[in-house]
Design a protein around this motif. Structure first.
Motif, mmCIF file in Angstrom:
data_model
loop_
_atom_site.group_PDB
_atom_site.id
_atom_site.type_symbol
_atom_site.label_atom_id
_atom_site.label_comp_id
_atom_site.label_asym_id
_atom_site.label_seq_id
_atom_site.Cartn_x
_atom_site.Cartn_y
_atom_site.Cartn_z
ATOM 1 N N ILE A 146 51.439 87.949 41.068
ATOM 2 C CA ILE A 146 52.601 87.132 41.388
ATOM 3 C C ILE A 146 52.155 85.955 42.240
ATOM 4 O O ILE A 146 51.450 86.120 43.235
ATOM 5 C CB ILE A 146 53.665 87.943 42.150
ATOM 6 C CG1 ILE A 146 54.179 89.096 41.278
ATOM 7 C CG2 ILE A 146 54.831 87.038 42.579
ATOM 8 C CD1 ILE A 146 55.176 89.992 41.979
ATOM 9 N N LEU A 147 52.563 84.763 41.839
ATOM 10 C CA LEU A 147 52.278 83.543 42.601
ATOM 11 C C LEU A 147 53.564 83.086 43.282
ATOM 12 O O LEU A 147 54.601 82.941 42.638
ATOM 13 C CB LEU A 147 51.758 82.446 41.667
ATOM 14 C CG LEU A 147 51.658 81.027 42.251
ATOM 15 C CD1 LEU A 147 50.684 80.996 43.432
ATOM 16 C CD2 LEU A 147 51.245 80.034 41.163
ATOM 17 N N ILE A 148 53.491 82.873 44.599
ATOM 18 C CA ILE A 148 54.639 82.381 45.361
ATOM 19 C C ILE A 148 54.352 80.949 45.777
ATOM 20 O O ILE A 148 53.326 80.669 46.400
ATOM 21 C CB ILE A 148 54.886 83.233 46.619
ATOM 22 C CG1 ILE A 148 54.907 84.729 46.278
ATOM 23 C CG2 ILE A 148 56.194 82.831 47.294
ATOM 24 C CD1 ILE A 148 54.802 85.629 47.504
ATOM 25 N N LEU B 237 56.740 86.533 54.387
ATOM 26 C CA LEU B 237 57.724 87.586 54.182
ATOM 27 C C LEU B 237 57.648 88.153 52.766
ATOM 28 O O LEU B 237 57.579 89.375 52.572
ATOM 29 C CB LEU B 237 59.134 87.037 54.435
ATOM 30 C CG LEU B 237 60.300 87.992 54.174
ATOM 31 C CD1 LEU B 237 60.272 89.153 55.163
ATOM 32 C CD2 LEU B 237 61.630 87.246 54.250
ATOM 33 N N ILE B 238 57.652 87.259 51.772
ATOM 34 C CA ILE B 238 57.614 87.725 50.383
ATOM 35 C C ILE B 238 56.279 88.388 50.075
ATOM 36 O O ILE B 238 56.215 89.430 49.412
ATOM 37 C CB ILE B 238 57.875 86.557 49.410
ATOM 38 C CG1 ILE B 238 59.248 85.929 49.684
ATOM 39 C CG2 ILE B 238 57.807 87.055 47.967
ATOM 40 C CD1 ILE B 238 59.543 84.724 48.824
ATOM 41 N N GLU B 239 55.189 87.783 50.554
ATOM 42 C CA GLU B 239 53.860 88.348 50.322
ATOM 43 C C GLU B 239 53.781 89.770 50.862
ATOM 44 O O GLU B 239 53.278 90.686 50.184
ATOM 45 C CB GLU B 239 52.798 87.475 50.984
ATOM 46 C CG GLU B 239 51.374 88.017 50.814
ATOM 47 C CD GLU B 239 50.350 87.220 51.601
ATOM 48 O OE1 GLU B 239 49.184 87.182 51.170
ATOM 49 O OE2 GLU B 239 50.721 86.649 52.654
ATOM 50 N N GLN C 102 49.368 92.070 43.158
ATOM 51 C CA GLN C 102 48.423 91.077 43.642
ATOM 52 C C GLN C 102 49.215 89.796 43.898
ATOM 53 O O GLN C 102 49.923 89.318 43.007
ATOM 54 C CB GLN C 102 47.326 90.811 42.618
ATOM 55 C CG GLN C 102 46.437 91.999 42.300
ATOM 56 C CD GLN C 102 45.341 91.629 41.314
ATOM 57 O OE1 GLN C 102 44.589 90.676 41.536
ATOM 58 N NE2 GLN C 102 45.247 92.366 40.221
ATOM 59 N N VAL C 103 49.117 89.251 45.095
ATOM 60 C CA VAL C 103 49.934 88.112 45.468
ATOM 61 C C VAL C 103 49.066 86.898 45.789
ATOM 62 O O VAL C 103 48.068 87.012 46.517
ATOM 63 C CB VAL C 103 50.828 88.451 46.685
ATOM 64 C CG1 VAL C 103 51.691 87.252 47.064
ATOM 65 C CG2 VAL C 103 51.719 89.661 46.372
ATOM 66 N N PHE C 104 49.472 85.741 45.263
ATOM 67 C CA PHE C 104 48.768 84.483 45.507
ATOM 68 C C PHE C 104 49.786 83.473 46.040
ATOM 69 O O PHE C 104 50.967 83.537 45.713
ATOM 70 C CB PHE C 104 48.112 83.978 44.225
ATOM 71 C CG PHE C 104 47.142 84.952 43.624
ATOM 72 C CD1 PHE C 104 45.790 84.893 43.948
ATOM 73 C CD2 PHE C 104 47.578 85.958 42.773
ATOM 74 C CE1 PHE C 104 44.891 85.814 43.419
ATOM 75 C CE2 PHE C 104 46.697 86.882 42.228
ATOM 76 C CZ PHE C 104 45.343 86.812 42.561
#
Length: 237
Positions: free
Chosen positions: A8-10, A20-22, A31-33
Motif C-alpha cells: 500500500i502506498l500512502i 497514523l495510517i502507516e 507493506q507500506v510505502f
C-alpha cells in the motif's frame, strides 16, 4: 498472494496523517510505502508497484487528482486500486476524483478502525477477483473479460476504471434485470459509507461516454439495467 505480500502506498503532505495510517496498516501486516506529494507518489509507485494507493487530494507540487489521472494513463496502474483521502467534503472534489478513475473516497478526519476495515475489504475483494476463472461475457458487440478486467467493443479495447468495469459487469451479467441504487452500492462498493447515489450517476455517465448510450438504461425512480438498443421492446403500433 497473502496479506503480507500486499503493498500500500500512502501519498499525503501531512506527516501526522502518514504516520497514523502507516502505523495501523503495518499492524495489519501490509507493506507500506510513503510519499508526500503526487509527483513523488508516481515515482514511488513505479518502483514498488503497490496493490493499493491512498491519495490525498490537496497537496503541493502535484495534487491527488492529477496524480491519479497520470497514473491511470500508465498501463501498469490501470487496475490498481486508488482511494482518495481528503478533508474536503465539497461535491465537486468527489466527482472530480471518480472522473479521473478513483475507486473509492475516504473523508478526514480519519477513523483508523474504519479505514483499516475499508482497506481490508477492498484488498480481500481484489484477491478473490484474481482467483476467479470465468469465461468472457459476450453481449452484442461487447466482450467483457472479468478475469483480465478488459472490455472490447467491436474488437477495440475500451479503457474503463476499475469501478466502471465492475458496474458494467454487474449489469451485463443479467441483461434486462433492473438493479436498484442500493443493490449497485452493495455489489460494487460493498460497505463503503462515503459513496452516495451521485457516485453511481457519475459512473453511469462515464460508461455512456465511453461505450455510447446503447447499453445502460435508466429506469426512472428505480435504478439501472443493461439492455442492448436493438433488443429493446418495440411498442405496439
Amino acid at each position: 498472494m497473502g496479506i503480507m505480500e500486499q503493498k500500500i502506498l500512502i501519498v499525503d503532505d501531512e506527516p501526522d496523517i502518514l504516520e497514523l495510517i502507516e502505523y495501523h496498516l503495518k499492524k495489519e501486516g501490509y507493506q507500506v510505502f510513503l510519499a508526500s506529494n503526487g509527483h513523488e507518489g508516481i515515482h514511488v509507485a513505479k518502483q514498488v508497484h503497490p496493490d493499493l494507493i491512498i491519495l490525498d487530494i490537496m497537496m503541493p507540487k502535484m495534487d491527488g487528482i492529477e496524480a491519479c489521472r497520470l497514473m491511470r494513463a500508465i498501463p501498469e496502474f490501470k487496475n490498481t486500486f486508488m482511494v482518495f483521502l481528503t478533508a474536503r467534503s465539497e461535491e465537486y472534489s468527489e466527482i472530480a476524483g471518480f472522473n479521473v478513475g478513483a475507486d473509492d473516497y475516504i473523508a478526514k478526519p480519519i477513523k483508523p478502525r474504519a479505514l483499516v476495515s475499508r482497506i481490508n475489504a477492498i484488498l480481500r475483494r481484489n484477491l478473490s477477483d484474481k482467483d476467479l476463472v470465468e469465461s468472457k461475457l459476450e453481449i452484442g458487440d461487447l466482450v467483457i473479460d472479468r478475469e483480465a478486467f478488459l472490455v472490447f467493443q467491436n474488437g477495440e479495447k475500451v479503457t474503463l476504471a476499475k469501478k466502471e468495469f465492475e458496474l458494467l459487469h454487474l449489469l451485463a451479467t443479467k441483461p434486462g434485470k433492473v438493479y436498484t441504487r442500493e443493490a449497485i452500492l452493495k455489489n460494487v462498493w460493498e460497505d463503503s459509507v462515503v459513496v452516495t447515489n451521485r457516485t453511481i450517476d457519475v459512473h453511469i455517465r462515464k460508461l455512456r461516454e465511453k461505450l455510447g448510450d446503447n447499453y445502460v438504461t435508466t429506469v426512472k425512480g428505480v435504478g439501472y439495467k443493461f439492455e442492448l438498443a436493438n433488443e429493446k421492446a418495440i411498442p405496439n403500433s
